[in-house]
Structures are given as C-alpha cells and as structure tokens.
Design an enzyme around this catalytic site. Structure first.
Site: not given
Ligand code: S3P
Length: 429
Positions: A22, A26, A122, A169, A316, A389
C-alpha cells in the site's frame, strides 16, 4: 504453477518481508507529482506495485533503479503528467486502478485503464460516483461500475464525501482528486481504513487535516520531493505470524515491519486468541511506525469474535486468520466483512471451500465466516483462484496438515509477496 508444502514441527529464524505494498503505490504516485527526485528505499517488487510503476511511466514519468529496493522517481510536478498513448494496464491491482482514477480526474486529458479478469469483475462504481460528483467524466462497462474505465478529467469542485464502506482505495482516490479541486475535499468513512495516503501527503508537504473519521485536503498545493523508507508489509508478515502461532516449536523474528495502527488488527486478534507475539525495536520511518515482530509457538489458541471497526484493520489478513482459527479451541466468528466478497476472489467463499477441503469446519456467513476448531487438517490439492492471499493462507495451513498440501495457481503469490516460498523454506530447520 504449483506449490507443495510439507508439515513442519518447527520454524526458526529471522526474516524480512517485502516493502509495504500500500505504501509503495502511494510513494511512487506522490513522487511522480512532486517536482524533483523522490528517492524510495525498500519499494516493494510486488506485481501490483509494478503495475502502478508501469502506468506512471506511460504518463511520462521516469522511474529508475530497483537494485536493493532503491528507486528514484523523477517527479514532474502536479501538472507534469502527459496523456498516455495507449490503454493503461492495472493488472490485478485494485489500488492501481482506483487511485489512478482519482488522479486522472484532475488531469486535462483522456486516459483508459483496465485490468485482468479478476479486476474487471470488481466494483468501480464506489470510486466512479464520487469522482463524477466532483466534476470528472468517467465511463465504464455496466454504467460505470466495471473496468475498463475511461476518464476525462478536468475542472473539479471540492466536495464533502460520505463513504458507505470503509475503503482506503476510495478515500485515497478522492484525496488525490482533491489535490486538483477548487476548495476543500473531505472524506468521512464509517470506520477508519488505512491512513497511509494522509500520512504520506503530509510528508510531501500537503496540509491534511483530520477530525475523527473525517479527513480533508485543500486543492492547489505543490508537493515537495522526499527520501522515503518503506517499512516491511505487515500483511505479508501476517502469514509468518500465523505460522509461528500454530506450529508448536516455532520462533520467528520478522524485522522492520510497519505497525501503523490502522493495519495491526491481525496482531491484536492473534494476541487475543492467545498467541505469543511481541514488538521490539519500535521506531519511525517515513512517517510510519515500524517494529520487529517476534512470534513464539506452543500456546493454545482460543476462538474469538471479530466485527465492526476491527475489520478494516485486518481486512487482507482474514484468509490467514481463518487458518489460525482452524487450530483454536471453540468458534471464531468474523462478521461485518462482506467486503471480502469483492476482493481478488470472493474470499468468504474461497476460504470456506479450500479450508473445508483440508478438513476444517467452516461456515460461510452473509458477511463473514464461522470457524470451529481445533480441526485435524489433512493435506490435499487446493486452488488459489488466482488470489495471492488465498495461495499463501493455504500454504500456512499446509504446515499443520498431515501429508502434503499442493496449491495450484501459486504464481499469483508474486502479486504481493515475491520470495514468499524462499522465506518459508529458510525457516524450516
Ligand atoms: C488497500 C486498501 C484495501 C485493501 C487493499 C489495499 C490500499 O482495499 O484491501 O489490499 O492500498 O488502499 P479497500 O480500499 O477496497 O478496502
């Protein structure tokens, strides 16, 4: 590709996990917007971060280096992005497409961004609707609900947003658009989601203010280039925290992990279950708290209940937490987690089906999972469903299953954790 895991009586040693995914997204995005060179140490090599890097290159940004995780982003200023020549590819990465949809809303150009089959399923309406409310023009399949998305950015008006779901997000997309909007843009969430964007905007010199669950930025500020060190990804460390908690003779040290409180729900949950996890050498890096995590096995775990504000803090990590729950006494109930249905796979379903295949007792709820333990797991052939995952959670389950556990589609692990298998192998004595 397939990954085969054998049972382990013990796991011992120290390791480092890749840079936080993450934070890495950024860092390269904000680096591109600053005027001058941003140096980033420990950038993740994960497939998702590579997707963001490639999109930024297609906008005319030079991103060089990579050896030892040291990367230089030659930022061209807030107005320095160029119109891309072709369709941009976000691959498997929800963070890439949603954050860039926000950024592109503030650009005076045409951009189309798409992704792989999983990403094209999604939901994008959650980011498209509020961006359109700010003045962006966005088109996508299903009335703007699905990628590919075409964004014609332009004149944005600062807007007060109330998000129906806690999503970092979406929040980040709106804050990035807010950098280009007239006046103030605010985002209020039902629960606090990860706050890396807010922290990093502040590090790049953008005034960001927060009041409870509301965060705001003022449009028009220029970003200043930075030197950033990315901490290890706690979401990657989570696989070893659970492995260490369920393998009896385990003692694992994971060095330099980001322990931002919006991300450490997995540590809290495992500690509540009775796992022995300690934080050592706590420090700060790039505006983010960092620590070494030490986990020792051999403690009985208890089932717990989880919901509400706890969920975004470990969203997550729920697949691998479910693995821990199969080894705990009693029931673990996870609620308010319907968001898992719209991740890289429908994780409520894929976790339930695959853990049951190994012999666990799992009930899929409307908004979560109920897992009764302790279960005797027996190795089997499992499926990743193209979800990194799920593949890694099943590998951890394989450490406590009898016989061999084989996971097909293990190549997806590279989406977040290149080198996972090597890390695991090094811990087996
Ligand atoms: C992320 C936010 C979360 C998380 C995802 C990464 C981010 O998604 O599940 O893996 O980097 O902002 P949502 O924003 O959909 O909750």
């Amino acid at each position: 590709m397939e990954l085969t895991v054998s049972p382990a009586a013990s796991l011992r040693g120290s390791l480092r996990v890749p840079g936080d995914k993450s934070i890495s997204h950024r860092a390269v995005i904000l680096g591109a917007l600053a005027r001058g060179e941003t140096r980033i140490y420990g950038l993740s090599r994960a497939g998702d971060v590579r997707s963001t890097v490639e999109c930024l290159r297609a906008l005319g940004i030079s991103i060089t280096g990579g050896e030892g995780g040291k990367v230089t982003v030659a930022g061209r200023g807030r107005q320095g992005l160029q119109e891309p020549e072709d369709v941009l590819e976000a691959g498997n990465s929800g963070t890439t497409i949603r954050l860039l949809a926000g950024l592109f809303s503030g650009q005076p150009f045409y951009a189309t961004i798409t992704g792989d089959a999983s990403l094209r399923r999604r939901p994008m309406g959650r980011v498209v609707r509020p961006l359109v409310a700010m003045g962006s023009r966005i088109f996508g399949r299903g009335g703007g609900e699905l990628a590919p998305l075409t964004i014609l950015g332009g004149d944005l008006a600062g807007t007060e947003h109330e998000l129906p779901v806690a999503s970092a997000q979406v929040k980040s997309a709106l804050l990035l658009a807010g950098l280009y909007a007239r006046g103030q843009t605010t985002v209020t969430e039902p629960y606090l989601s990860r706050d890396h964007t807010e922290r990093m905007l502040a590090a790049f010199g953008v005034p960001v203010w927060r009041s409870g669950l509301k965060v705001g930025v003022e449009g028009g500020t220029e970003l200043e280039p930075q030197e950033l060190t990315i901490p290890g990804d706690v979401s990657s460390a989570a696989f070893f925290l659970v492995a260490g908690a369920i393998v009896p003779e385990a003692k694992i040290r994971i060095e330099g992990v980001g322990v931002n409180p919006t991300r450490t729900g997995i540590i809290d949950a495992l500690q509540r279950m009775g796992a022995d996890i300690t934080l050592e050498n706590e420090t700060m890096a790039g505006g983010e708290p960092v620590a070494d995590l030490v986990v020792r096995g051999g403690h009985r775990l208890q089932g717990i209940s989880l919901g509400g504000a706890q969920i975004p803090r470990l969203i997550d990590e729920i697949p691998v937490l479910a693995v821990a729950a199969t080894q705990a006494d009693g029931e673990t109930v996870i609620q308010d987690a319907a968001e898992l249905k719209v991740k890289e796979s429908n994780r409520l379903h894929t976790v339930a089906v695959e853990l049951e295949r190994l012999g666990a007792e799992v009930r899929e709820l409307d908004d979560g999972l109920a897992i009764r333990g302790p279960a005797r797991l027996v190795g089997a052939r499992c499926e990743s469903y193209g979800d990194h995952r799920i593949a890694m959670a099943l590998a951890v389950a394989g450490l406590v299953a009898e016989g061999l556990t084989t996971i097909s589609g293990s190549e997806y692990i590279d989406i977040s954790f290149p080198g996972f298998q090597e890390c695991l192998q090094r811990l087996v004595p």
